[in-house]
Write a protein that holds these residues in place. Structure first.
Motif, PDB file in Angstrom:
ATOM      1  N   LEU A 147       0.857  -1.180   0.000  1.00 55.07           N
ATOM      2  CA  LEU A 147       0.000   0.000   0.000  1.00 55.07           C
ATOM      3  C   LEU A 147       0.893   1.229   0.000  1.00 55.07           C
ATOM      4  N   ARG A 148       0.558   2.205  -0.823  1.00 60.21           N
ATOM      5  CA  ARG A 148       1.407   3.394  -0.942  1.00 60.21           C
ATOM      6  C   ARG A 148       0.594   4.657  -0.708  1.00 60.21           C
ATOM      7  N   TYR A 149       1.183   5.583   0.016  1.00 61.01           N
ATOM      8  CA  TYR A 149       0.600   6.906   0.208  1.00 61.01           C
ATOM      9  C   TYR A 149       1.747   7.909   0.298  1.00 61.01           C
ATOM     10  N   LYS A 150       1.898   8.728  -0.750  1.00 66.55           N
ATOM     11  CA  LYS A 150       2.991   9.696  -0.819  1.00 66.55           C
ATOM     12  C   LYS A 150       4.331   8.994  -0.567  1.00 66.55           C
ATOM     13  N   ASP A 151       5.052   9.371   0.499  1.00 68.40           N
ATOM     14  CA  ASP A 151       6.357   8.754   0.782  1.00 68.40           C
ATOM     15  C   ASP A 151       6.247   7.485   1.617  1.00 68.40           C
ATOM     16  N   TRP A 152       5.027   7.079   1.960  1.00 72.82           N
ATOM     17  CA  TRP A 152       4.824   5.902   2.799  1.00 72.82           C
ATOM     18  C   TRP A 152       4.623   4.652   1.946  1.00 72.82           C
ATOM     19  N   VAL A 153       5.193   3.557   2.402  1.00 72.42           N
ATOM     20  CA  VAL A 153       4.946   2.260   1.776  1.00 72.42           C
ATOM     21  C   VAL A 153       4.701   1.243   2.882  1.00 72.42           C
ATOM     22  N   ILE A 154       3.547   0.589   2.823  1.00 70.82           N
ATOM     23  CA  ILE A 154       3.198  -0.466   3.773  1.00 70.82           C
ATOM     24  C   ILE A 154       3.256  -1.800   3.039  1.00 70.82           C
ATOM     25  N   ASP A 155       4.030  -2.723   3.566  1.00 74.53           N
ATOM     26  CA  ASP A 155       4.043  -4.087   3.054  1.00 74.53           C
ATOM     27  C   ASP A 155       3.105  -4.895   3.939  1.00 74.53           C
ATOM     28  N   SER A 156       1.900  -5.142   3.455  1.00 75.31           N
ATOM     29  CA  SER A 156       0.887  -5.786   4.289  1.00 75.31           C
ATOM     30  C   SER A 156       1.197  -7.254   4.566  1.00 75.31           C
ATOM     31  N   SER A 157       2.015  -7.878   3.716  1.00 69.51           N
ATOM     32  CA  SER A 157       2.361  -9.280   3.964  1.00 69.51           C
ATOM     33  C   SER A 157       3.387  -9.407   5.077  1.00 69.51           C
ATOM     34  N   ALA A 158       4.345  -8.474   5.134  1.00 70.18           N
ATOM     35  CA  ALA A 158       5.384  -8.509   6.170  1.00 70.18           C
ATOM     36  C   ALA A 158       5.056  -7.603   7.351  1.00 70.18           C
ATOM     37  N   ARG A 159       3.960  -6.814   7.224  1.00 65.18           N
ATOM     38  CA  ARG A 159       3.569  -5.844   8.250  1.00 65.18           C
ATOM     39  C   ARG A 159       4.726  -4.896   8.573  1.00 65.18           C
ATOM     40  N   THR A 160       5.317  -4.344   7.524  1.00 62.09           N
ATOM     41  CA  THR A 160       6.387  -3.370   7.693  1.00 62.09           C
ATOM     42  C   THR A 160       5.962  -2.040   7.109  1.00 62.09           C
ATOM     43  N   PHE A 161       6.603  -0.997   7.585  1.00 60.19           N
ATOM     44  CA  PHE A 161       6.258   0.371   7.197  1.00 60.19           C
ATOM     45  C   PHE A 161       7.549   1.123   6.884  1.00 60.19           C
ATOM     46  N   ARG A 162       7.601   1.698   5.695  1.00 55.58           N
ATOM     47  CA  ARG A 162       8.779   2.474   5.281  1.00 55.58           C
ATOM     48  C   ARG A 162       8.369   3.869   4.850  1.00 55.58           C
ATOM     49  N   VAL A 163       9.253   4.815   5.144  1.00 49.25           N
ATOM     50  CA  VAL A 163       9.058   6.194   4.717  1.00 49.25           C
ATOM     51  C   VAL A 163      10.266   6.594   3.887  1.00 49.25           C
ATOM     52  N   ALA A 164      10.024   6.911   2.620  1.00 45.72           N
ATOM     53  CA  ALA A 164      11.109   7.259   1.690  1.00 45.72           C
ATOM     54  C   ALA A 164      12.199   6.185   1.705  1.00 45.72           C
ATOM     55  N   GLY A 165      11.776   4.942   1.796  1.00 42.67           N
ATOM     56  CA  GLY A 165      12.708   3.823   1.760  1.00 42.67           C
ATOM     57  C   GLY A 165      13.287   3.420   3.092  1.00 42.67           C
ATOM     58  N   GLU A 166      13.084   4.233   4.135  1.00 39.97           N
ATOM     59  CA  GLU A 166      13.649   3.944   5.450  1.00 39.97           C
ATOM     60  C   GLU A 166      12.619   3.244   6.334  1.00 39.97           C
ATOM     61  N   PRO A 167      12.983   2.142   7.005  1.00 48.08           N
ATOM     62  CA  PRO A 167      12.019   1.438   7.863  1.00 48.08           C
ATOM     63  C   PRO A 167      11.690   2.242   9.119  1.00 48.08           C
ATOM     64  N   ILE A 168      10.421   2.246   9.470  1.00 52.30           N
ATOM     65  CA  ILE A 168       9.946   2.880  10.701  1.00 52.30           C
ATOM     66  C   ILE A 168       9.327   1.785  11.554  1.00 52.30           C
ATOM     67  N   LYS A 169       9.840   1.590  12.753  1.00 52.51           N
ATOM     68  CA  LYS A 169       9.337   0.526  13.630  1.00 52.51           C
ATOM     69  C   LYS A 169       8.105   1.020  14.380  1.00 52.51           C
ATOM     70  N   LEU A 170       6.997   0.334  14.151  1.00 52.33           N
ATOM     71  CA  LEU A 170       5.743   0.658  14.812  1.00 52.33           C
ATOM     72  C   LEU A 170       5.311  -0.494  15.708  1.00 52.33           C
ATOM     73  N   THR A 171       4.608  -0.169  16.779  1.00 51.46           N
ATOM     74  CA  THR A 171       3.989  -1.220  17.575  1.00 51.46           C
ATOM     75  C   THR A 171       2.822  -1.804  16.781  1.00 51.46           C
ATOM     76  N   ARG A 172       2.283  -2.900  17.260  1.00 53.70           N
ATOM     77  CA  ARG A 172       1.174  -3.540  16.565  1.00 53.70           C
ATOM     78  C   ARG A 172      -0.013  -2.593  16.416  1.00 53.70           C
ATOM     79  N   ILE A 173      -0.364  -1.883  17.486  1.00 51.39           N
ATOM     80  CA  ILE A 173      -1.493  -0.955  17.433  1.00 51.39           C
ATOM     81  C   ILE A 173      -1.189   0.193  16.484  1.00 51.39           C
TER      82      ILE A 173
END
Length: 242
Positions: A147-173
């Protein structure tokens, strides 16, 4: 509801009562009586690959305080954490959520309520894993599953979140909130809706807790300059910026 739960409580009577009640409801409980003992158990579980399904921890612990343990657990992954404490002030509850706790109970608490909260958190975790498995199975048919929104990319299969290619660690919530927003970028979500969309059921957490989680997300996004992507709609909730 078979689950392996780590209980961290220095009051031996309270620890035993919780373990007995949860064990009667198909849970396997490991008991720790200090922060130091809990850290050893957590580190051992990481080395063995046999992680706990949920952690219940007090705050006022000998050795290492509960807040530090929550931060340590968050460094390992998204295992649900329920804090039990005599702390009842709203500011104190908000701080617990900032530390990474998923839920909290104020002492003294009812054992059936504890069981209900445990059941909800385990269900949330199971649904999150189920969504990942479904997304992974659809990946070949539907592209890269992102899923993509501007500089955000969410990989729903791996449940990862990147901003401009850099990983951002989020809690489950936090991840569930961001994913809900990105899936419906034009919708204004009420605070309750964010949790219901992310978890597909009503939650026990007070609405004001949503503000804490969104504040945490914005704080993690600030270095990338994308914290303004989440807009506050006063009197209603939150939405993504146009």
């Amino acid at each position: 509801m078979a689950a392996h739960i780590l209980i961290i409580e220095d009051d031996a009577d309270i620890n035993e009562v919780m373990a007995t009640h949860l064990s009667r409801n198909a849970c396997t409980c490991t008991q720790a009586y200090s922060g130091s003992e809990a850290r050893m158990l957590l580190e051992s579980s990481q080395r063995s690959g046999l992680a706990y399904d949920l952690v219940i921890t007090d705050l006022m612990l000998p050795g290492i305080r509960g807040e530090k343990l929550v931060e340590l657990i968050r460094g390992y992954g998204d295992v649900p954490v329920i804090v039990v404490s005599a702390l009842g002030e709203p500011a104190g509850k908000a701080e617990l959520l900032r530390c990474g706790a998923d839920d909290y109970l104020v002492k003294p608490f009812d054992l059936d309520e504890l069981l209900a909260r445990v059941t909800v958190q385990l269900r949330h975790a199971a649904r999150a894993e189920g969504r990942s498995a479904i997304s992974g199975s659809q990946e070949k048919a539907e592209g890269d599953g992102r899923l993509r929104y501007k500089d955000w990319v969410i990989d729903s299969s791996a449940r990862t979140f990147r901003v401009a290619g850099e990983p951002i660690k989020l809690t489950r919530i936090e991840y569930n909130i961001v994913e809900a927003l990105v899936r419906r970028p034009k919708k204004v979500f009420t605070k309750q809706e964010l949790f219901e969309v992310a978890w597909n059921e009503e939650c026990f957490i007070e609405e004001k807790a949503i503000n804490v989680h969104v504040s945490n997300i914005r704080g993690k996004l600030k270095p990338s300059g994308t914290d303004s992507y989440i807009e506050t709609v006063w009197g209603i909730g939150f939405k993504l910026a146009e």
